[in-house]
Every structure is written in C-alpha cells, then in structure tokens.
Design an enzyme around this catalytic site. Sequence first.
Site, PDB file in Angstrom:
ATOM      1  N   ASP B 247       0.861  -1.156  -0.040  1.00 48.70           N
ATOM      2  CA  ASP B 247       0.220   0.067  -0.123  1.00 48.70           C
ATOM      3  C   ASP B 247       0.776   1.256   0.255  1.00 48.70           C
ATOM      4  O   ASP B 247       1.585   1.494   0.884  1.00 48.70           O
ATOM      5  CB  ASP B 247      -0.777   0.025   1.241  1.00 48.70           C
ATOM      6  CG  ASP B 247      -1.747   1.190   1.623  1.00 48.70           C
ATOM      7  OD1 ASP B 247      -1.773   1.925   0.620  1.00 48.70           O
ATOM      8  OD2 ASP B 247      -2.013   1.403   2.739  1.00 48.70           O
ATOM      9  N   HIS B 421      -3.612   4.252   6.775  1.00 43.43           N
ATOM     10  CA  HIS B 421      -2.688   3.730   5.922  1.00 43.43           C
ATOM     11  C   HIS B 421      -1.419   3.963   6.597  1.00 43.43           C
ATOM     12  O   HIS B 421      -1.048   5.054   7.404  1.00 43.43           O
ATOM     13  CB  HIS B 421      -2.644   4.471   4.784  1.00 43.43           C
ATOM     14  CG  HIS B 421      -3.981   4.224   3.774  1.00 43.43           C
ATOM     15  ND1 HIS B 421      -4.127   3.066   2.999  1.00 43.43           N
ATOM     16  CD2 HIS B 421      -5.157   5.030   3.804  1.00 43.43           C
ATOM     17  CE1 HIS B 421      -5.441   3.398   2.556  1.00 43.43           C
ATOM     18  NE2 HIS B 421      -5.932   4.310   2.896  1.00 43.43           N
TER      19      HIS B 421
END
Lengths: 608, 608
Positions: B247, B421
């Site tokens: 990611d 994130h």
Amino acid sequence: MAQSKENTNNSARSKAAAAAQSTGAPVAQTGEKRPRTTRRPYYNRRPRRPQQPREAAVPIHIYPLGGLGEVGKNMTVYECNGDMIIVDCGLVFPDSDMYGVDMVIPDFTFVVQNKDKIKGLLITHGHEDHIGSIPYLLQKLDLPIYGTRLTCGLIRNKLEEFGLAGKTKFVEITPRQKIKLGCFTIEPIHVNHSIPDAVAFAIDSPAGTIIQTGDFKIDYTPLACGVTDLSTLAEYGQRGVLALLSDSTNSERPGFTATEQKVAAGVRNLFARARNKRIIIATFASNIYRVQQIIDLAVEDGRKVAFSGRSMVNNTAMAQELGYMHIPEGTLISVDELNQYPPEQVVLITTGSQGEPLSALSRMASCSHRQVRVGPGDFIIISANPIPGNEKSVTKIVNGLLLLGAEVIYESMYDVHVSGHACQEEQKLMLTLTRPKYFLPVHGEYKQLKKHALTAASLGIPTSNILIAENGSNVILSQDEIKLGEPVTAGAVMVDGLGVGDVGNVVLRDRKHLSEDGLVIIVATVDSKTGKVLAGPDLVSRGFVYVRENESLMDGAQSIVENALDRCVDEHVRDWNSVKTRVREALSSYIYRRTKRSPMILPILMEV
Amino acid sequence: MAQSKENTNNSARSKAAAAAQSTGAPVAQTGEKRPRTTRRPYYNRRPRRPQQPREAAVPIHIYPLGGLGEVGKNMTVYECNGDMIIVDCGLVFPDSDMYGVDMVIPDFTFVVQNKDKIKGLLITHGHEDHIGSIPYLLQKLDLPIYGTRLTCGLIRNKLEEFGLAGKTKFVEITPRQKIKLGCFTIEPIHVNHSIPDAVAFAIDSPAGTIIQTGDFKIDYTPLACGVTDLSTLAEYGQRGVLALLSDSTNSERPGFTATEQKVAAGVRNLFARARNKRIIIATFASNIYRVQQIIDLAVEDGRKVAFSGRSMVNNTAMAQELGYMHIPEGTLISVDELNQYPPEQVVLITTGSQGEPLSALSRMASCSHRQVRVGPGDFIIISANPIPGNEKSVTKIVNGLLLLGAEVIYESMYDVHVSGHACQEEQKLMLTLTRPKYFLPVHGEYKQLKKHALTAASLGIPTSNILIAENGSNVILSQDEIKLGEPVTAGAVMVDGLGVGDVGNVVLRDRKHLSEDGLVIIVATVDSKTGKVLAGPDLVSRGFVYVRENESLMDGAQSIVENALDRCVDEHVRDWNSVKTRVREALSSYIYRRTKRSPMILPILMEV
C-alpha cells in the site's frame, strides 16, 4: 446589465441570522457572547492617552463590497462627512460550480450610485485579489488611483489591455507620506507581503482613525525593503485607533509565518543537489523577491536564467524596468536559447505552480510545450503551496513530470515556500500594537474571520466591539458605538469572455444541468392549423449517451415522442406550450425509467 | 457495451516511455538507476535460508487492472499454471472533469476473456475502493467471494441492492486459515486499518510466494482486534518472499501513523469541553472502531446516541448484527427522537465528513435537514481529514455550520482523526519483515508509487528488482527475473445512472463544452426540393447568455443565420451537411467576435 447576487453565502447567512433571531440568540455577525476571562492582558491595562478632541457626533461608514466570507475580490468603501474613498478593487477566481465563468468581480452598483462623492481609489498592493477588477470599475467611472510604484506599474499593465491606461490618473504614493482626500488623511504604512511595495493604510477622518492592514505578515529578516513598519503602527496605537480591519487569511494557523530567508536557504540546498541537472522552478510571477533570490542563486552557480509563461515574462520585465529586480548583464536568455546550453548551466523560472491547465509547467508535464522537453536530466522545484481547490491539478502535473523521468520537489518539507500572510501570533502583534477600539476581521472565509475574532477576544477586546461584517454591510462607527445600518447593494458579478454580468444563476443552472446529463432535442414541423406533424419528430442528443450503442433506447424514445404528439392531435390540444410540456414529460419519465438520468429535454415545434 | 479507456494517465505514460526511449534512457516503469549507496542495511546482510525447491521454470503473472496511478478501483489478477485468482474489485469516484459520472469501475474485458480460469475473488477489506465494483463484475460472471465476516456482510448488503446476493457464493475466511484455489494457497494475515477485519494475503504458488498487503497500517495499541500480525509476515520473510505488493497511499509521509487511541483521547477531551451542548460528530460510516469509541464515550457521559445518514444507519446495524459493535440497551434512539432530549444528553453520529453535497451534515449546514436544526447549542466535530479534492466542499459546510452559531472542530490539531494507511516507517517495517526479492508499490498515484519505490531502494532492494507497473501491465515473475509481457486490456469504465460504459470521451467532451459556454440551436424547416426556408430559422439557446439582456446580440445572430441560409439557396447548395456547416461557421465566428465565447452550435434542418 444584469447582475447576479452572490448566492450561497448570502442566503446561508440570512438563514443563519433568521435562525438566531427566532431563538432569541444574538445575531451571529455581532460577535458571540463568551464568558469574560478573569485574566486581563496588558493590552487593556495600559491607560490610554487622552483622545484628540473630535466632533463627537461624526460617524464613519465602512461598506465592505468584497472580501468578506470569501478569499478574494477585496474592496472596501469608507464614507465620512459626505466624502468617500475606496480601498482595493480585486477579483476572485470562480468556484468549480460557476461553469465557464472566467472571473468574478464585485457589484459596483453602490459605487456608481455614489460616484460624485468618491475622492479616489487607494490600492494596498498589486495582487489580483486587490487590483483585478479595476478595469471593470474604470469602465463605469473615472477615478484617480493611489498606489506605490510597483503597484501602479502592475495596474498600468492591466489597464493597457483594456485601452484605459492613457486616460487614468495615477498618483504614486510612498510609505509615511500622507495623502489628503476630502475629509480623509491617509498614511501608507510599509508591510511585508509576498510582493514588494505592499502597504497598510492609516485612514484618519473626523470620526477617528481606522487602520486597514491589506495583506501582511511580519518578516524580521526580509530579503529587501525592511520589516513591516511596527513603530508607525505603534504610534497610531498610542494616539488611539478607532478600528482595525486586519487580514484573516491565516487566522487558523498558530504561530508565526516563517521568513522568506528560509526559502532562500531551502532553494540554495536544492541547487546544490541539482548539480548536473537543468533546474526548472515554478513560482508566483508576482513574487519578485522569490524570483530575485532564484536569479541570485543562479548567478552564484554560473547558470543562465530564462523565463517562461506570459505573466512571468511581463512581471519580471516591469520589475526590472522599475528597479525592483536586478539581473546581471549576460545572465538572461530567452526560452528559445535554452537548448544551446548544457543542462547544468541553466535555470528556467516558470509559471504554473498552481497547476493551471494552460500554464507553461502544465504544458511541460503533458509534453506540449513548444520549446521545453522535460526528461531525466531535469530537476524541478515547485516553490508554492497549492491554494485550496488546486491540489488535484498540482498533483496531476507532478505525476506527469515524474513520469517523464524528472526529479520533482513539491513537498512542504523542503522549505521552498512560505506564506505571505500573518499567522495567529502576528495577528496578535498587529492587534496589540494598534490597540483598536473596534475590530473587524477582513479578507477571508467565514471560518477564518471567526477564528480571527476569537484571537482578538483572547487579547481582551470585548466581544461587543468585534464585528464580523459581510459584503454589503453598512458598518457605522463612532467613538461611542458600533452598529449596522441599512445594507447596500453588493454581490458577485460573473465575467465570461467579454460579457460582464450576462451570465447569472439561470444560465449557470442550465450549464450545470447540461454538464451532468447532457440534452435531448426534439424537433418537429407541424401544420399550424391541424397540429399534424409534417416532418419529424427528430431526436438529437448531445452529452447524453453514445447513440449508436443505445439504439433500442433511442428507438423507444422516438415512439414515446410520436405517441405523445399523436395524442395531442387526437385530443385537439392546440396550445403549443401544452404540447411541448406533454412531450417533455413523456420523454423525461421514459428516459429516467430506462437510465436513471435526467437530461435537459428541449422540444422545438416549427409551424408551417 | 462501449468501454472507454483511461485516457490522461495512459497517454502521458506512453509519451513518457517514448521520450525516455528516444533519449536512450531506461523506461520509467522499470525503476530509475540510482548510484549504489555504500551503506548496506542489515536487511541484505543476513543470509537467506535455502529456498524451498521450486519448479524453476514456472512464472507467475500479475495483472493489475486498477489502483496503479490512481487512488481507488483496486483490482489485481494473478495467474500461475493456467489458474487465476482476483484480489479486490473496487471503484473510484470520478474526477471533476468527468461531468455527471457517478463512479468509475475497472474494465473487465480481460477477466471475462479468462473467466474459465478464475478460481475466486479474494477481498482484503470492505472499503468501496476494494469492493465497490463487485456487483458490476458479478453481472458478467459468477465467482465465489472470499472475505472475512464483516467484509462479506458489507458486500452482501451491496449485492442485495442489485438483486445479486442470493445467487452468489460467499466463503468466510479467517486470518491464518489457508485457502486452496487451483495451484494457489492463500493465507489471510490480519492487518490494522480504518475498518475492522482487514487482511493481507500471502499467496503461495508454484512460482513462489507473493504478499499483497491490501490497505494497512501498524497500530501497536489498536482499539480492538490486535496488532497487524507481524510474526506471520516475518515468518514468510524467513521462508522467502518472491514479491511484495504494498500500500503506497501515505508513502509521501515520513514517520508513523498515530494510533487510533490518540483519537479516543482527543474525542474524550472534546466531550468534556462540550458539556452543556448537543454533540454532532461526523465520521466515515465504515470506521466501526471510531463509531464504537464515540458510543462508549457517549455512554460514559450519559448521552443517548442517534445515527444519521443512510450508510451510517446501514453499516452500524450490520456491525451490531455481526457482533462488531456493542450498544448498551436503551442508548440508541432514532433521529426523530432527538428533540425529546435536552442537548447535553445526546450525541448524533452522522455521515458527511467529506462535504458530500447530499449528506446529512451538508443538509444540516444548509438548514435543509428534515429533523436536525443546527444552532448555538451545538458542538460539532468533524472526525476526518478532507480527501484531496474535497477541501472546498468541507470548508463550505464548516462555514455554514459556524454561521448558524455552532462551535465546529475541524482542524487537525485536535487529534480527532488518524489515517488508516502506513507512513514511511511502517512501509519500511513491512519491507524489512517480508524481505521480498521483488517489490511492486501499489495503491496510489504515480508520485506515491515513486516515493514508495525510493523508500524500498533506500533499504537496499536493488532498483532493478523494483517495478512501478501500471494498470494493464503483465508482470512476469520467477525466481530468476522480473519482466513485462504483452499488456492486457485495462481502463476506466464510467457508470452514469444505470448506464455502464455508455458515457465515453465524446459524451464527456460534449458535456464539458456545454458546461463552459452552453449551446445555441438553429432550427429551420426547408423545402426538400428548392432548399427554401419554409419556417424559421429559430434560435434557441441554453446556458449561453440571458437572452433578454442581449437582444441586440441575438437579433444579430438571427440575421447572420438568415443570410447564410439565403446564400446557400442562391448558390444552390443542396447538400444538407454543407448547409449546416456554413450556418454553424457563420454563427460561431459572429458570436466569438461579439462575446469571446464558443457555445456549441447545433443547426437542425427539417425537410418537408
């Protein structure tokens, strides 16, 4: 000329005011009631010197015509004893829902109504949000313009495009040299900002002195021109200031805005890192200090300098001419000559730091710049932060440049940009030095004005002396009180191409509708006597669907329209508007059922 | 069905590749050549355990169909020995230049072509950018879906709206319980994210093991469900990982993402500050942890809780049903009951933290919410940061709420939000634990992928083993090499209402044109034999100018059109297309001369 009033804000505000009134709460604009803190800052403890004797009854009116509840189109009118002056006349760039609009200017109705009273237009500095609407104002009335040298130069350039430069009277002003206009005496006060030659105004009138800061920050180590003139501001504070109108742009940011020297250091480090590469650096064309420091670094590094982008080329030429910029002989080259030098010997200074789609940098990122091809040999610095709303456009350019293999510096961590506006601690300093009786936060969205008001309250200014006005407010100030009079006409006039104010809410609503679902046109020629269809109906669509891929949908639509028309004939409906309505409704509900979309539907009947 | 290819990115990329090739430089996608640093991190110093013996020649193909060069519509296909699996199937919300488009989904051509090979669809977690396109995929082919309990619940809700829930096979998966699909063995690994039940996948195949992280962060003190399963990731690292797909969302941010506990503390402080007021708190409906902690604080404070906004009501209902959310008996009330309680006894949890125009919070700000009137008695917390592109919409709501007199907490300084994130240090931890031979940054715009690649390189992964792929790439991996095969079909399919792919570039170009300058329609009925005009020409405009204010302009336009038609008759032009072109050109140049605008001009001729 049609003029459309600023819609969203005003209506939200009146609702807010209505809501507040219906609950018996004080209207939002007059400052909220907060519990008095026990702490009394030094600000309020120092005894005031006795006020100069004034004609007690004389009030001064402040009419903000732009810049409140928005970032841009700053314009304020002052009136005292029948004399008026205007400070600034800026534009604002359109919101994304103002489809096709090029720019937005203030509504000048109030100014035109009072043109005989107006003694002059005073300008704080040469940014678009303070000067951009001047040509449109001068198309309606003649006014002498008062500004510092660079400011006048920038306005003159702008007026030349409109053929207005010749017939306009300019008066060049200098900090600390007072100007007399009617009953007003105005002293320009030097302030730091991201463009040279910015000033605040101390506006003295029979009602008292008002200080309007313009855009400012306080840079203790500026690159040139000295620190914001704190002593003069303090002097006014000592003598007594009736009201302060101060820049709220950064009122949400705690602390101090960093010095422009920090950028100098940041850019110097990057120049060292870019040793073997061509340097391309994007910044604001009006930030002459920044451009000068890039030129200085280029000279140090033995690099030639080229400018790209119309406003960069124009502004730097004018700044040189007026002595605000110094480029050593032999340093400047044209963009066409760039490729004659090895990459490590050039710096290209360009516009486009906000991701503007037609800017030089944007064209470089999409490989459509005529002279500049970006590649792995380039070191690109974006010396600016995206203005809210421009984040996505800037990202698009960064992605494009990185894909071409260039190294791109765009993050705030590299110290390649500082703001031109005061943060909270500087705003406190301004309030503390000028010690105003009344405070009006200006230049900002409502949330910024509100924060600035809270900052002022935290310094001990009574909340009843703080007023968040709005465009069109009529603020009446005297030594005794602050109050709101009957509001005046104010609003947003949209400029689209050559049209000023001929785009309004109806046109925008249509553009929005068309942009979302497109349109379907139905044309038919009918017999004016029988109503029978002689030709058509034909269906034409634009921005709706790929017709070829949706034949069954369009065939169905055709039958729906034919049936609706036939039924009108059968039922002897002869009023064309009723026929159109019936056709429109039939087609609209069919299309929505089949596609869940609502294109604009335009039935056109031609009689023969 | 027409499918429009993703345009801007791809074309910029091919230009980039072309530019790079023409200068002999390596193509951007295969990682830039950087000078080797002398420092060799521990990462590369530790001897690898001997690899499991593998069939050396077997390659694995990775086909990213979305999520590269963009934030959203994540979808990846893996192929080995003739078997395929898909990981995730998300959507992306349209850019501002995709007029009227509701959402964008991946192009499924490649998947449909290979449907017989596909063993299943594996989902990492229940966010729209990972599950949003599933209904559209299932309309084209049947596939079993593998997801954790909450993820399956969210997908099932979505499929019900499309009438697809009944016929779809769901397989509930649990971290550490392996799944066998063809030649693949997949192990779900628990990760922290802003939604419960998120997993990474370790995908074992005859070619080696690939780890795809999905969205993740590392929260050492999460509110529930435990820390990202670092030991399992490390175990795979020890055994040997062929490639990591990780990611990249926060790859531009240094440091660590803060723990969700920080938000708990921040919100607790604000609850204390809001003592006598009604609390309204806006956050993401999918952030069950966040909503749970708000409920817990409300219970502590003796407040009732109500939910507002469709997705908030649906998600919390499902989360309760599946046991992910616990609301004590008697705490939950409906929005309709809100006004039966004093302000200090309620908390309203609502959608709209991104400024979505139709959301509950937006309606509160514009005084158009059916049950909730905002006023000075409200304390409003926006527990989210604006996603890039949403800044202006959020600001508009904040201004509106402040104008109504509410206290609004929206700034990051109050610790009311943390990202879901991983930042750079967490990305380094993931890379260091899994020790992949090859690295492919995923989930992000090009600039984010690039930064993630640089982070990996800084840990000592050779740049030749790092690959920034793009949507449609065919990445071929084996123990010996990484290379790109023939690309496959990939792109962006626009969904507008019920239409999937029936809006493409032509339709969008028309919508853009219409949105900027509107249109002028010219209709005339002509004699099919002589070409003489029998009725009209009539001019109809929409989105152009206020016709009433521009009579002279429109009168002029009328004459221009009449003259052009007359000249066609005189010159015996009988080809209708030529007639239309001449009329269009004459009118277009007249309008541009008079207004500097270029509306769409549509001549329609009807023959009788």
